[in-house]
Design a protein around this motif. Structure first.
Motif, mmCIF file in Angstrom:
data_model
loop_
_atom_site.group_PDB
_atom_site.id
_atom_site.type_symbol
_atom_site.label_atom_id
_atom_site.label_comp_id
_atom_site.label_asym_id
_atom_site.label_seq_id
_atom_site.Cartn_x
_atom_site.Cartn_y
_atom_site.Cartn_z
ATOM 1 N N HIS A 177 0.878 -1.118 0.050
ATOM 2 C CA HIS A 177 0.176 0.122 -0.024
ATOM 3 C C HIS A 177 0.808 1.387 -0.150
ATOM 4 O O HIS A 177 1.882 1.277 0.600
ATOM 5 C CB HIS A 177 -0.837 -0.007 1.131
ATOM 6 C CG HIS A 177 -2.143 1.066 0.991
ATOM 7 N ND1 HIS A 177 -1.944 2.306 1.466
ATOM 8 C CD2 HIS A 177 -3.439 0.948 0.782
ATOM 9 C CE1 HIS A 177 -2.976 2.950 1.166
ATOM 10 N NE2 HIS A 177 -3.796 2.226 0.733
ATOM 11 N N LEU A 233 -9.625 -0.137 5.830
ATOM 12 C CA LEU A 233 -9.863 -0.879 4.540
ATOM 13 C C LEU A 233 -11.355 -1.220 5.046
ATOM 14 O O LEU A 233 -12.316 -1.358 4.040
ATOM 15 C CB LEU A 233 -9.010 -1.987 4.186
ATOM 16 C CG LEU A 233 -9.361 -2.908 3.105
ATOM 17 C CD1 LEU A 233 -9.765 -2.068 1.729
ATOM 18 C CD2 LEU A 233 -8.561 -4.002 2.923
ATOM 19 N N PHE A 248 -13.984 1.223 5.019
ATOM 20 C CA PHE A 248 -13.732 1.781 3.500
ATOM 21 C C PHE A 248 -14.938 0.807 2.920
ATOM 22 O O PHE A 248 -15.756 1.568 2.192
ATOM 23 C CB PHE A 248 -12.461 1.502 2.986
ATOM 24 C CG PHE A 248 -12.425 2.443 1.641
ATOM 25 C CD1 PHE A 248 -12.520 3.659 1.466
ATOM 26 C CD2 PHE A 248 -12.005 1.697 0.661
ATOM 27 C CE1 PHE A 248 -12.347 4.471 0.115
ATOM 28 C CE2 PHE A 248 -11.947 2.216 -0.817
ATOM 29 C CZ PHE A 248 -12.015 3.613 -0.861
ATOM 30 N N TRP A 249 -14.594 -0.388 3.073
ATOM 31 C CA TRP A 249 -15.758 -1.286 2.320
ATOM 32 C C TRP A 249 -17.169 -0.979 2.590
ATOM 33 O O TRP A 249 -18.110 -1.186 1.868
ATOM 34 C CB TRP A 249 -15.341 -2.587 2.480
ATOM 35 C CG TRP A 249 -14.393 -3.270 1.778
ATOM 36 C CD1 TRP A 249 -14.102 -3.238 0.316
ATOM 37 C CD2 TRP A 249 -13.380 -4.076 2.088
ATOM 38 N NE1 TRP A 249 -13.333 -3.939 -0.005
ATOM 39 C CE2 TRP A 249 -12.615 -4.550 1.092
ATOM 40 C CE3 TRP A 249 -12.890 -4.828 3.377
ATOM 41 C CZ2 TRP A 249 -11.498 -5.503 0.871
ATOM 42 C CZ3 TRP A 249 -11.751 -5.637 3.371
ATOM 43 C CH2 TRP A 249 -11.178 -6.050 2.269
ATOM 44 N N TYR A 305 -18.895 1.014 -2.408
ATOM 45 C CA TYR A 305 -18.801 -0.498 -2.371
ATOM 46 C C TYR A 305 -19.526 -1.397 -1.319
ATOM 47 O O TYR A 305 -20.037 -2.362 -1.816
ATOM 48 C CB TYR A 305 -17.283 -0.551 -1.663
ATOM 49 C CG TYR A 305 -16.382 0.232 -2.563
ATOM 50 C CD1 TYR A 305 -16.102 -0.031 -3.718
ATOM 51 C CD2 TYR A 305 -15.811 1.593 -2.058
ATOM 52 C CE1 TYR A 305 -15.366 0.653 -4.536
ATOM 53 C CE2 TYR A 305 -15.002 1.977 -2.932
ATOM 54 C CZ TYR A 305 -14.646 1.684 -4.105
ATOM 55 O OH TYR A 305 -13.968 2.606 -5.109
ATOM 56 N N GLY A 338 -13.273 -2.011 -4.169
ATOM 57 C CA GLY A 338 -13.080 -1.458 -2.923
ATOM 58 C C GLY A 338 -11.579 -1.742 -2.435
ATOM 59 O O GLY A 338 -11.011 -0.411 -2.369
ATOM 60 N N PHE A 370 -8.836 1.514 -2.543
ATOM 61 C CA PHE A 370 -8.167 1.907 -1.128
ATOM 62 C C PHE A 370 -6.854 2.029 -1.408
ATOM 63 O O PHE A 370 -5.959 2.631 -0.869
ATOM 64 C CB PHE A 370 -8.620 0.638 -0.131
ATOM 65 C CG PHE A 370 -7.857 0.960 1.236
ATOM 66 C CD1 PHE A 370 -8.675 1.699 2.040
ATOM 67 C CD2 PHE A 370 -6.777 0.324 1.855
ATOM 68 C CE1 PHE A 370 -8.195 2.092 3.310
ATOM 69 C CE2 PHE A 370 -6.349 0.470 2.873
ATOM 70 C CZ PHE A 370 -7.002 1.529 3.870
ATOM 71 N N TRP A 371 -6.275 1.041 -2.286
ATOM 72 C CA TRP A 371 -4.703 1.003 -2.884
ATOM 73 C C TRP A 371 -4.447 2.553 -3.561
ATOM 74 O O TRP A 371 -3.269 2.663 -3.629
ATOM 75 C CB TRP A 371 -4.349 -0.162 -3.282
ATOM 76 C CG TRP A 371 -3.464 -1.092 -2.628
ATOM 77 C CD1 TRP A 371 -2.086 -1.264 -2.920
ATOM 78 C CD2 TRP A 371 -4.044 -2.049 -1.435
ATOM 79 N NE1 TRP A 371 -1.757 -2.363 -1.729
ATOM 80 C CE2 TRP A 371 -2.623 -2.649 -0.998
ATOM 81 C CE3 TRP A 371 -5.196 -1.976 -0.729
ATOM 82 C CZ2 TRP A 371 -2.862 -3.572 0.003
ATOM 83 C CZ3 TRP A 371 -5.240 -2.748 0.349
ATOM 84 C CH2 TRP A 371 -3.979 -3.328 0.697
ATOM 85 N N ILE A 398 -5.227 5.435 -2.413
ATOM 86 C CA ILE A 398 -5.557 6.175 -1.116
ATOM 87 C C ILE A 398 -4.034 6.685 -1.131
ATOM 88 O O ILE A 398 -3.244 5.825 -0.695
ATOM 89 C CB ILE A 398 -6.214 6.044 -0.221
ATOM 90 C CG1 ILE A 398 -7.644 5.772 -0.344
ATOM 91 C CG2 ILE A 398 -6.028 7.074 0.878
ATOM 92 C CD1 ILE A 398 -8.442 5.273 0.626
ATOM 93 N N LYS A 429 -6.850 10.797 4.978
ATOM 94 C CA LYS A 429 -8.153 9.816 4.435
ATOM 95 C C LYS A 429 -8.438 8.880 5.155
ATOM 96 O O LYS A 429 -9.362 8.458 5.661
ATOM 97 C CB LYS A 429 -7.807 9.287 3.052
ATOM 98 C CG LYS A 429 -9.008 8.538 2.464
ATOM 99 C CD LYS A 429 -9.963 9.375 2.347
ATOM 100 C CE LYS A 429 -11.227 8.292 1.797
ATOM 101 N NZ LYS A 429 -12.642 8.784 1.858
ATOM 102 N N ILE A 430 -6.976 7.939 5.777
ATOM 103 C CA ILE A 430 -7.021 6.991 6.691
ATOM 104 C C ILE A 430 -7.498 7.531 8.146
ATOM 105 O O ILE A 430 -8.894 6.844 8.684
ATOM 106 C CB ILE A 430 -5.807 6.463 6.874
ATOM 107 C CG1 ILE A 430 -5.275 5.843 5.669
ATOM 108 C CG2 ILE A 430 -5.839 5.204 7.899
ATOM 109 C CD1 ILE A 430 -5.916 4.874 4.713
ATOM 110 N N LEU A 475 -11.293 7.978 7.880
ATOM 111 C CA LEU A 475 -12.291 6.731 7.916
ATOM 112 C C LEU A 475 -12.075 6.376 9.326
ATOM 113 O O LEU A 475 -13.112 5.619 9.609
ATOM 114 C CB LEU A 475 -11.305 5.665 6.872
ATOM 115 C CG LEU A 475 -11.565 5.944 5.432
ATOM 116 C CD1 LEU A 475 -10.611 4.913 4.763
ATOM 117 C CD2 LEU A 475 -12.953 5.473 5.039
#
Ligand code: PLP
Length: 590
Positions: free
Chosen positions: A477, A492, A495-496, A501, A548, A552-553, A555, A560-561, A564
């Motif tokens: 990543h 992640l 994120f899903w 997603y 998704g 995510f990869w 980002i 952003k992390i 989330l």
């Protein structure tokens, strides 16, 4: 080996718990056999009058056994060619099952009616169903159990109940406050495992002892393998484990499927160290030849009478010459979890103790369920019995129909497995055109000049079960050097769950039996179940999972992390555990 030259099962009574040793046959249940004497004046039993049961009959619309199309019993190369031609049947053939109020049959082994099924009964199970399952188990499922006299069975309210009774029978409760450490019993488990079993064992004080696994299942040798764990046992942790809990086909969560050769090696160690194997096998019928590149297993020494059953990797029971395997079976995946119906197969002396536990706990599974299942499969037992079974002509499915049903289920789950895995396979690499030399470097520069490819995740096409175990490589990543990897994994997952997603995966941490495994690498893994959603949604959900991950990869901003995970701060251990527990409920723990 001829049946009379087989060895006797070994005496395992030294493993029985104190309370189980002390159990005596229920004084009431001992009378039950006298109840069956024709014409006996019944003034002894405290039984309610069956004429006052409010159910006159039980009736249901049910599937015919050929509702679903099977898949081939051998590996197919290439897999898709033959599988594609065995599509789902369009029609849903069905019929009507009727359990009569009173069948008029006098032989309990041939009685299926409400007068008997809804009455108190024997702990083995409803006699007719018990007898059918016993015969099916010993003649068709495990026709080669290699000890004298063979195994016995007892019906349960599913595998959870079977496991709970088994550990009650085979381990003393242990408490840090009251008992010396050298009495602490231990339970060997796969290093990722079905946590319901752990949660049944832990409160009894059992030490949970993970054994390293590979794609098949438990490792025999090498670091963390069974031999290593047992030979180098640290007695400061308690007794060397005398119990093993294992799921050997389509393991939950990793989908590992253990070969016969590996079984033999593990069994030899269990003999050496006097370990009882509790084999929990709800996914046995769901073995997927299309995921196998190897030749089918050699046919068994004694055929089950069915090509489908013969093609399955056999249970530990097939090599259990000492009688140290306790096998848990369930109807949860072959009929429905709500049935709460299953059975235990083991050497008779252990089954006798389990019967004693059953007599004073569940007594037996629900009569509604037992009679419905018995009528479906066995059908009416006499001309004027008044019942109706699950076959088109009103008879029961019989063994042939039951096996045909299992084949059809395998076919459907196998097609689902392939559908999900095809989508996952297409999304596991992230391909980008870029100017960077390393995919892992963070850059805000969006102009790309070279092709770069990173593997986001990997998985093995499962040989059985209902799950795909997906292992991510967070080192690839772009933020891997700026965000702790477990944190990336949690982000992640969140994120899903958001649009577009909107997909839920089970985090690997839910299946880690110890804190050490949770921290070591459980967070990198996710379990996907291809069984639960609708057929027409499966590819879409799988695609959303893969898309998704790809998104995510892409980002590149740490913020952003943080965004989330903002609802999760501070990420304490307790919070992490809370989330996993919540998730476990959400995902049904299954
Ligand atoms: C490995 C394993 N054992 C047991 C069970 C539960 O079985 P039952 O419904 O028969 O209690 C499950 C359910 O998912 C499972 O995956």
């Amino acid at each position: 080996m001829a049946a009379n030259t087989l060895p006797d099962p070994v005496d395992l009574s030294h493993h029985l718990s104190r309370s189980t040793k002390a159990r005596e046959a229920s004084s009431i249940k001992q009378f039950y056999k006298y109840f069956l004497i024709p014409g006996i004046g019944q003034l002894a039993g405290g039984l309610p009058n069956p004429n006052y049961f409010p159910y006159d009959t039980l009736e249901a619309k049910v599937a015919l056994p050929n509702r679903w199309k099977p898949t081939p019993n051998r590996p197919v190369d290439p897999p898709s060619a033959e599988l594609a031609s065995t599509t789902l049947s369009d029609a849903l053939p069905s019929t009507r099952v009727v359990v009569p109020h009173f069948s008029g049959n006098s032989d309990p082994l041939h009685t299926i009616d409400l007068v008997t099924a809804l009455q108190y009964g024997t702990a083995q199970g409803y006699p007719s169903l018990y007898y059918f399952i016993r015969q099916f188990t010993l003649e068709n499922l495990h026709p080669t159990i290699p000890y004298k006299g063979g195994a016995e069975i007892v019906l349960t309210c599913g595998s959870t109940d079977g496991f709970s009774k088994t550990i009650q029978a085979l381990s003393n409760e242990w408490s840090e406050d009251w008992n010396p450490i050298d009495e602490r019993p231990g339970l060997l488990v796969e290093e990722f495992c079905y946590m319901n079993a752990i949660q049944a064992a832990r409160p009894r004080g059992l030490g949970i002892v993970p054994v390293a696994i590979d794609d098949e299942g438990m490792l025999v040798s090498g670091k963390g393998g069974l031999e290593d764990v047992l030979e180098n046992w640290d007695f400061s942790k308690g007794r060397r484990p005398h119990l093993m809990y294992t799921v050997t086909i389509g393991q939950n969560p990793t989908s590992g499927t253990l070969s016969v050769q590996r079984r033999k090696e593990i069994y030899a160690l269990c003999v050496k160290y006097d370990i009882i194997i509790i084999e929990d096998d709800p996914y046995w019928y769901l073995q997927f030849p299309s995921a196998s590149s190897s030749a089918p297993a050699a046919p068994p020494a004694k055929s089950s009478g069915f090509e489908f059953l013969d093609s399955l990797i056999p249970s530990y029971l097939s090599i259990d010459y000492q009688g140290r395997v306790v096998r848990l079976d369930t109807f949860s995946k072959t009929i429905a979890p709500g049935c709460r119906l299953g059975w235990i197969t083991a050497q008779p002396a252990l089954i006798e103790r389990l019967l004693r536990i059953t007599e004073t706990s569940t007594q037996q599974p629900s009569g509604f369920v037992q009679s419905m299942v018995a009528e479906l499969i066995m059908g009416p037992q006499g001309h004027s019995d008044g019942g109706r079974g699950g076959a088109a002509d009103g008879s029961g499915w019989k063994v042939d129909g039951w096996v045909r049903w299992l084949e059809g289920l395998r076919g459907n789950y196998e097609r689902r497995m392939n559908a999900m895995c095809d989508v996952l396979a297409s999304g596991k690499h992230l391909v980008k055109a870029g100017r960077r030399t390393s995919f892992n470097e963070v850059t805000s520069d969006d102009e790309w000049a070279v092709i770069e490819k990173a593997k986001i995740y990997d998985f093995v096409r499962p040989l059985g079960g209902m799950f795909v175990w997906v292992r991510f490589d967070f080192q690839t990543h772009p933020l891997h050097s700026r965000v702790p990897l477990p944190r990336l994994a949690r982000a992640l997952w969140v994120f899903w769950t958001a649009k577009p997603y909107l997909v839920l995966a089970s985090p690997g941490t839910v299946f880690a039996p110890t804190e050490e495994i949770r921290e070591r690498d459980a967070w990198q893994c996710f379990r996907l179940c291809f069984a639960a959603c609708n057929e027409n949604e499966l590819e879409d959900f799988s695609r959303r999972f893969a898309d998704g991950a790809q998104a995510f990869w892409r980002i590149k901003k740490k913020e952003k992390i943080d965004e989330l995970l903002k609802d999760e701060e501070p990420p304490s251990d307790a919070a992490a555990e809370g989330m996993d527990a919540g998730l476990a409920i959400l995902t049904g723990f299954c």
